[in-house]
Design a protein around this motif. Structure first.
Motif, PDB file in Angstrom:
ATOM      1  N   THR A  58      15.404 -20.477  -4.039  1.00  0.00           N
ATOM      2  CA  THR A  58      15.732 -21.625  -4.005  1.00  0.00           C
ATOM      3  C   THR A  58      14.431 -22.289  -3.159  1.00  0.00           C
ATOM      4  O   THR A  58      13.974 -22.205  -2.255  1.00  0.00           O
ATOM      5  N   PRO A  59      14.133 -23.744  -2.987  1.00  0.00           N
ATOM      6  CA  PRO A  59      12.402 -24.664  -2.736  1.00  0.00           C
ATOM      7  C   PRO A  59      13.044 -25.108  -1.337  1.00  0.00           C
ATOM      8  O   PRO A  59      11.762 -24.707  -0.078  1.00  0.00           O
ATOM      9  N   ASN A  60      14.322 -25.574  -0.783  1.00  0.00           N
ATOM     10  CA  ASN A  60      14.740 -25.468   0.363  1.00  0.00           C
ATOM     11  C   ASN A  60      15.900 -25.223   1.119  1.00  0.00           C
ATOM     12  O   ASN A  60      16.139 -24.672  -0.238  1.00  0.00           O
ATOM     13  N   LEU A 114      24.433 -28.014  -2.604  1.00  0.00           N
ATOM     14  CA  LEU A 114      23.745 -28.913  -3.328  1.00  0.00           C
ATOM     15  C   LEU A 114      23.473 -28.911  -4.584  1.00  0.00           C
ATOM     16  O   LEU A 114      23.616 -29.704  -5.434  1.00  0.00           O
ATOM     17  N   TYR A 115      23.417 -27.807  -4.918  1.00  0.00           N
ATOM     18  CA  TYR A 115      23.584 -27.232  -6.932  1.00  0.00           C
ATOM     19  C   TYR A 115      24.802 -27.991  -7.500  1.00  0.00           C
ATOM     20  O   TYR A 115      24.904 -28.243  -8.734  1.00  0.00           O
ATOM     21  N   GLU A 125      10.804 -36.143   0.488  1.00  0.00           N
ATOM     22  CA  GLU A 125       9.831 -35.124  -0.953  1.00  0.00           C
ATOM     23  C   GLU A 125      11.217 -33.413  -1.566  1.00  0.00           C
ATOM     24  O   GLU A 125      11.340 -33.490  -2.375  1.00  0.00           O
ATOM     25  N   ALA A 126      11.590 -33.396  -0.318  1.00  0.00           N
ATOM     26  CA  ALA A 126      11.631 -32.205  -0.907  1.00  0.00           C
ATOM     27  C   ALA A 126      13.465 -32.499  -1.138  1.00  0.00           C
ATOM     28  O   ALA A 126      13.826 -31.746  -2.339  1.00  0.00           O
ATOM     29  N   PHE A 127      14.379 -33.374  -1.031  1.00  0.00           N
ATOM     30  CA  PHE A 127      15.676 -33.483  -1.585  1.00  0.00           C
ATOM     31  C   PHE A 127      15.761 -34.818  -2.053  1.00  0.00           C
ATOM     32  O   PHE A 127      16.129 -35.043  -2.698  1.00  0.00           O
ATOM     33  N   ARG A 128      14.090 -34.103  -3.081  1.00  0.00           N
ATOM     34  CA  ARG A 128      14.200 -36.194  -3.728  1.00  0.00           C
ATOM     35  C   ARG A 128      15.523 -35.899  -5.004  1.00  0.00           C
ATOM     36  O   ARG A 128      16.506 -36.696  -5.173  1.00  0.00           O
ATOM     37  N   TRP A 129      15.423 -34.291  -5.909  1.00  0.00           N
ATOM     38  CA  TRP A 129      16.437 -34.688  -6.223  1.00  0.00           C
ATOM     39  C   TRP A 129      17.750 -34.533  -6.087  1.00  0.00           C
ATOM     40  O   TRP A 129      18.717 -35.263  -6.657  1.00  0.00           O
ATOM     41  N   ARG A 186      22.467 -39.809  -4.970  1.00  0.00           N
ATOM     42  CA  ARG A 186      23.358 -41.087  -4.827  1.00  0.00           C
ATOM     43  C   ARG A 186      22.153 -42.013  -5.152  1.00  0.00           C
ATOM     44  O   ARG A 186      22.797 -43.680  -4.887  1.00  0.00           O
ATOM     45  N   ARG A 187      21.952 -41.814  -6.906  1.00  0.00           N
ATOM     46  CA  ARG A 187      21.049 -44.066  -6.914  1.00  0.00           C
ATOM     47  C   ARG A 187      21.639 -43.753  -8.072  1.00  0.00           C
ATOM     48  O   ARG A 187      21.152 -44.255  -8.889  1.00  0.00           O
ATOM     49  N   TYR A 188      22.595 -42.624  -9.165  1.00  0.00           N
ATOM     50  CA  TYR A 188      23.144 -43.273 -10.635  1.00  0.00           C
ATOM     51  C   TYR A 188      24.545 -42.495 -10.091  1.00  0.00           C
ATOM     52  O   TYR A 188      24.856 -41.322 -10.576  1.00  0.00           O
ATOM     53  N   GLY A 189      25.027 -43.841  -9.826  1.00  0.00           N
ATOM     54  CA  GLY A 189      26.442 -43.412 -10.217  1.00  0.00           C
ATOM     55  C   GLY A 189      27.370 -42.314  -9.600  1.00  0.00           C
ATOM     56  O   GLY A 189      28.197 -41.871  -9.162  1.00  0.00           O
ATOM     57  N   SER A 190      26.735 -42.997  -7.870  1.00  0.00           N
ATOM     58  CA  SER A 190      27.357 -42.178  -6.847  1.00  0.00           C
ATOM     59  C   SER A 190      29.077 -42.109  -6.576  1.00  0.00           C
ATOM     60  O   SER A 190      28.997 -43.426  -6.202  1.00  0.00           O
TER      61      SER A 190
END
Length: 431
Positions: free
Chosen positions: A160-162, A188-189, A380-384, A389-393
């Protein structure tokens, strides 16, 4: 040629000629008869070797068969209630694969260090065999529980990157030109997958670089983590309760023999029925203080606190609504008390402590951005993750259960090192 069978199949072949392959548990001789206890991984059987049947030469060659020698035996099965497994094999011929060297693990006291250095051989003992058969049953019960409820299995990444809870207890590795971490959770995934499939779970190895030597900690362990869209804290509390009840009932149903080997008090497991007791964090603090703990409100529970709490109940205890300050950044605040998180831990009885942790996740974009800033985590690391929370949360929740802690509790073990074939601990990377 007689059929080659496993020892789990002997009841299907009573009074028939069969061939069995396995290893010598032990051998004893009584004049013109030798008795070999043979194991094949699925069970044990007593093989009876008669000099009159085999002839002097082959009968004498059987005397070489020391513990863990490997062979195949052919003979007729017969029921015998006095024999291990309820059957004996009257041997008509045998073939030796390998005569073992003197086996290092003998029926005497060995230190834990010695046994762990020989873990690759210790796995063959009846106790370790029973533990890992129960582990197998628990893993299967976990999968069946979620599969039967239309959850979709999602395999989450190990690199994982973070981090999902900070990097202080993560193993860091080089990923070409970038820094990566070994995953401490697939959560998170799992949240991303829940927004796609509704109900998901991941099941795989996780890693914690926590410098702890307690009986509950491993550096590498397995977790099963469900995540559910449109779910809130009460939903996953009920899910966790049903989950644990199902697992325990499955072990009681399928693994009675293994529980006997471990001398497990099954009455303690038979008491695991719903409903489970539930305490708020504040109620748990008050309970601990009455029991003599110096813990104050705002403090996180240590191993001793968890043991003290779980000893007060005969069933798993669900503690919920901890202070947000001691929980991960992604936990949803309680709308009635924003200083509390909508989270829960499940503590196993008999002093085994936390085996499940989870709760409701923040589903509001701005609240999550604020929480990332509070925890000094890179937006930025958690942008995904923010994209979710931006698309049908929607409100969503989940939990994670460590397999090794569940196995330790259900088996009644003192330490998690026996719950996994090759444990990785603070000072143990061999074998």
């Amino acid at each position: 040629m007689p059929p080659i069978i496993s020892l789990s199949q002997v009841s299907q072949f009573n009074d028939q000629e069969v061939q069995i392959r396995g290893w010598v548990r032990h051998r004893r001789s009584s004049g013109k008869i030798q008795f070999i206890t043979l194991r094949d991984g699925s069970g044990e059987i007593q093989a009876v070797l008669s000099k009159s049947t085999l002839g002097p030469e082959q009968f004498e060659s059987a005397a070489q068969l020391v513990q863990e020698s490997s062979l195949s035996v052919t003979g007729r099965l017969r029921a015998d209630a006095r024999a291990p497994g309820g059957y004996e094999l009257d041997v008509s011929q045998f073939n030796i694969f390998h005569i073992a060297e003197t086996y290092p693990i003998q029926p005497k006291e060995h230190g834990v260090g010695f046994l762990m250095d020989h873990r690759h051989l210790w796995l063959r003992s009846s106790r370790q065999h029973a533990i890992l058969k129960i582990r197998h049953e628990i893993v299967k019960a976990c999968r069946d529980f979620f599969d039967d409820r239309d959850f979709v299995l999602i395999d989450t990444p190990i690199f994982t990157p973070n981090a999902c809870e900070g990097t202080t207890t993560l193993f860091q590795t080089q990923y070409f030109e970038e820094t990566a971490y070994l995953a401490q959770s697939g959560q998170l995934y799992g949240e991303a997958a829940a927004a796609a499939f509704g109900k998901v779970y991941c099941f795989g190895p996780t890693f914690r670089a926590e410098k702890s030597k307690t009986r509950r900690h491993l550096m590498e362990f397995w977790m099963v983590e469900p995540e559910v869209a449109f779910a809130e804290l009460p939903d996953v509390m009920e899910l966790a309760e049903a989950f644990l009840v199902t697992i325990v009932q499955r072990v009681l149903e399928k693994r009675q023999e293994e529980l006997k080997v471990l001398e497990r008090d099954v009455s303690k497991l038979e008491a695991i029925i719903p409903p489970f007791p539930r305490l708020t964090y504040q109620e748990a603090i008050e309970c601990l203080q009455k029991c003599g703990s110096p813990i104050q409100h705002g403090g996180d529970f240590g191993a001793e606190d968890e043991t003290m709490l779980s000893n007060e109940f005969q069933k798993p205890l669900i503690v919920h609504r901890y202070p947000s300050s001691i929980k991960a950044f992604y936990m949803e605040p309680d709308p009635q008390r924003p200083d509390l998180a909508l989270c829960m831990d499940v503590l196993a009885p008999e002093g085994y402590g936390e085996i499940i942790g989870g709760g409701q996740r923040i589903h509001n974009y701005q609240v999550l951005v604020s929480r990332l800033k509070e925890h000094k985590l890179s937006e930025e690391a958690f942008r995904w993750y923010l994209d979710l929370r931006r698309y049908g949360s929607v409100p969503h929740a989940g939990f994670g259960m460590g397999i090794e802690r569940a196995v330790a509790w259900i088996c009644g073990l003192d330490h998690v090192r026996e719950t996994i074939p090759f444990p990785r601990m603070l000072s143990r990377l061999y074998p």
